[in-house]
Design a protein around this motif. Sequence first.
Motif, PDB file in Angstrom:
ATOM      1  N   ILE A  48      34.922  30.612  39.974  1.00 58.45           N
ATOM      2  CA  ILE A  48      35.964  31.492  40.316  1.00 58.45           C
ATOM      3  C   ILE A  48      36.260  32.590  40.120  1.00 58.45           C
ATOM      4  CG2 ILE A  48      38.070  31.255  38.999  1.00 58.45           C
ATOM      5  CD1 ILE A  48      38.144  28.934  40.835  1.00 58.45           C
ATOM      6  N   ARG A  49      36.713  34.013  40.804  1.00 57.62           N
ATOM      7  CA  ARG A  49      36.194  34.835  40.818  1.00 57.62           C
ATOM      8  C   ARG A  49      38.049  35.549  40.780  1.00 57.62           C
ATOM      9  NH1 ARG A  49      31.913  38.949  43.324  1.00 57.62           N
ATOM     10  NH2 ARG A  49      33.663  38.930  44.927  1.00 57.62           N
ATOM     11  N   GLU A  50      38.638  36.506  40.387  1.00 55.36           N
ATOM     12  CA  GLU A  50      40.243  37.333  40.129  1.00 55.36           C
ATOM     13  C   GLU A  50      39.568  38.221  40.114  1.00 55.36           C
ATOM     14  OE1 GLU A  50      42.355  34.873  40.940  1.00 55.36           O
ATOM     15  OE2 GLU A  50      41.423  32.441  40.060  1.00 55.36           O
ATOM     16  N   ARG A  51      40.234  39.158  40.723  1.00 57.35           N
ATOM     17  CA  ARG A  51      40.006  40.631  40.855  1.00 57.35           C
ATOM     18  C   ARG A  51      41.424  40.901  41.155  1.00 57.35           C
ATOM     19  NH1 ARG A  51      35.442  41.885  44.191  1.00 57.35           N
ATOM     20  NH2 ARG A  51      37.184  42.303  46.054  1.00 57.35           N
ATOM     21  N   THR A  52      42.228  41.704  40.429  1.00 55.65           N
ATOM     22  CA  THR A  52      43.490  42.405  40.477  1.00 55.65           C
ATOM     23  C   THR A  52      43.291  44.152  41.010  1.00 55.65           C
ATOM     24  OG1 THR A  52      44.369  41.461  38.977  1.00 55.65           O
ATOM     25  CG2 THR A  52      45.631  43.181  39.371  1.00 55.65           C
ATOM     26  N   ASN A  72      46.592  40.516  43.715  1.00 53.87           N
ATOM     27  CA  ASN A  72      45.459  39.487  42.946  1.00 53.87           C
ATOM     28  C   ASN A  72      44.265  38.691  43.999  1.00 53.87           C
ATOM     29  OD1 ASN A  72      44.597  38.908  40.759  1.00 53.87           O
ATOM     30  ND2 ASN A  72      44.573  37.161  41.194  1.00 53.87           N
ATOM     31  N   SER A  73      42.971  39.086  44.244  1.00 56.11           N
ATOM     32  CA  SER A  73      42.860  38.285  44.891  1.00 56.11           C
ATOM     33  C   SER A  73      41.577  37.375  44.365  1.00 56.11           C
ATOM     34  CB  SER A  73      41.840  38.664  46.058  1.00 56.11           C
ATOM     35  OG  SER A  73      41.132  39.289  45.415  1.00 56.11           O
ATOM     36  N   GLN A  74      41.407  36.235  45.255  1.00 58.32           N
ATOM     37  CA  GLN A  74      40.585  35.274  44.270  1.00 58.32           C
ATOM     38  C   GLN A  74      40.102  34.554  45.628  1.00 58.32           C
ATOM     39  OE1 GLN A  74      42.903  32.070  42.231  1.00 58.32           O
ATOM     40  NE2 GLN A  74      42.150  30.806  43.633  1.00 58.32           N
ATOM     41  N   TRP A  99      46.960  35.610  46.083  1.00 54.95           N
ATOM     42  CA  TRP A  99      47.926  34.935  45.550  1.00 54.95           C
ATOM     43  C   TRP A  99      49.572  35.815  46.423  1.00 54.95           C
ATOM     44  CZ3 TRP A  99      47.785  35.286  39.706  1.00 54.95           C
ATOM     45  CH2 TRP A  99      46.741  34.905  39.246  1.00 54.95           C
ATOM     46  N   GLN A 162      35.033  39.633  48.577  1.00 51.19           N
ATOM     47  CA  GLN A 162      35.225  37.879  48.132  1.00 51.19           C
ATOM     48  C   GLN A 162      35.319  37.203  49.330  1.00 51.19           C
ATOM     49  OE1 GLN A 162      36.144  37.462  45.043  1.00 51.19           O
ATOM     50  NE2 GLN A 162      38.331  38.258  44.686  1.00 51.19           N
ATOM     51  N   MET A 464      37.907  42.425  36.702  1.00 53.11           N
ATOM     52  CA  MET A 464      37.517  41.138  37.620  1.00 53.11           C
ATOM     53  C   MET A 464      37.330  40.677  36.645  1.00 53.11           C
ATOM     54  SD  MET A 464      34.941  40.651  40.736  1.00 53.11           S
ATOM     55  CE  MET A 464      34.127  41.870  39.882  1.00 53.11           C
ATOM     56  N   ASN A 466      35.260  36.584  35.794  1.00 49.46           N
ATOM     57  CA  ASN A 466      34.140  35.807  36.808  1.00 49.46           C
ATOM     58  C   ASN A 466      34.115  34.449  35.696  1.00 49.46           C
ATOM     59  OD1 ASN A 466      31.959  35.292  39.183  1.00 49.46           O
ATOM     60  ND2 ASN A 466      30.767  36.032  38.501  1.00 49.46           N
TER      61      ASN A 466
END
Length: 475
Positions: A48-52, A72-74, A99, A162, A464, A466
């Motif tokens: 699960i990788r969240e990046r704002t 924010n992408s995931q 998102w 991503q 980010m 991770n």
Amino acid sequence: MLTNKKHSFKKEVVSTATKGYKIALLAGVITLFSVNTTKAQLTATGQIRERTEIRAGFGTLQKKGEKTALFNSQRARLNLGYSGYRFKVFTALQDVRVWGQDASSINRTTTEVNNGVLLHEAWGEISLIDTLSTIQNMSVKIGRQQISYDDQKVLGGLDWLQQGRRHDAIVFKYANKGWIADVGVAFNQNKELSSGTIYNGTNPAYGAGTNGIGTMYKSFQYLYVDKKFSFGDISFLFFKDDFNKYTTVTSGTPAVVTKVNTEGVWSRNTAGFFFNTFLTRKLNLTGSVYHQGGKDKDGRSINANLASVTATYQMGRKWFVGPGIDYLSGNDGTKAVTATSKSNRFDPLYGTPHKFWGYMDYFYVASGFGSQGLLNYFLKAKYNAKDNLSFTFDLHGFESASTLAGNLNKYLGTELDVTVKYGLTKMINLEAGYSYMQATNTMASAAVKNVANADLTPHFGYIMLNITPNFLAKK
């Protein structure tokens, strides 16, 4: 009484023998199962990788007064692998989205073209040798897979994006006594066909190539050879990618020019060397030289080059610093480009440009920059504060590699990239970065980014998270 005792003794012997047989059979099954599970191994991992991100000029210059972007992408991945006797299989199911791009209660009725669910990897690998062979590895890997070599300058997984990068291909692999040799082949089609092999590489349902090239290859063939030595390693790569030929048809009033794909391909050839060596215990030197020839996606002849060298010196236990330079040839901007003119523009194929030419992605990413080539001077530093905490500082000076239209000053800008990485646990990592550029009027000019009234001080920041769980790991 004696007869009863005899019968009782006989039953006891039979019962004991039966129990012994069952125990032996059970032991055999357990042993067989243990052997099979030793030879066959299941892996199950995820991500699960969240990046704002905050963007104010990322990828290209903004006009003055334009608002800063925030989103924010995931990325969510599920990786399943299984290895048995003389084979391996692996699949990576991936979902990438921003998102809010989907409604919270009703699914979209149209095909999702922005990110979404896809099969990132799905391949099988078969060993061509048995366990008694003295050869380290000889196998064939077929299916959707990442193809990465050396420093990933020309072939890489592009993990920063991503979506990542993958190829549908077959790769023959050999490894033994410090030698590695891979031969890969790919052949693309848009769908099942009844006749012909015409491929539409610009179909929006497929990835449109890389580095702003705007089309996918129809096929490729490559050879990669690497030899490891006590002081480092040296590798050679030959990569040929083929693009479907086309003609142009003009019709209507006003005139509309349409591309019509035809049979046959234009082939581009890229060949060169990469080296990685330790000159001393603390001084590392890496570099590469590549030449590009053949014809580009539009059928123009190519004569282009790339040269790169990076030095890294370890200062004490925690500091690593070093300068470097990249040169990618380009076209003379003072000369008109025609259908028959030769192209001197080097295209870094299917690599990881984010890693080399600034974290703000101004060069060789999606914007199509690069027709005039690039000269990149840089100084990089890394500080390992702790085992789980590090800081990096990259300073770039960007310049056009050839003359620009209007004889503009070649200098494009200076960029500073700062990142910090912190490992909370082995499976949880945090990363944050900030980039700032001082661009020039040349960068904003029609010869490069073509942005009128541009803000010449773009910046970009991100944070980010991770998480990479191993579902089968022992607690």
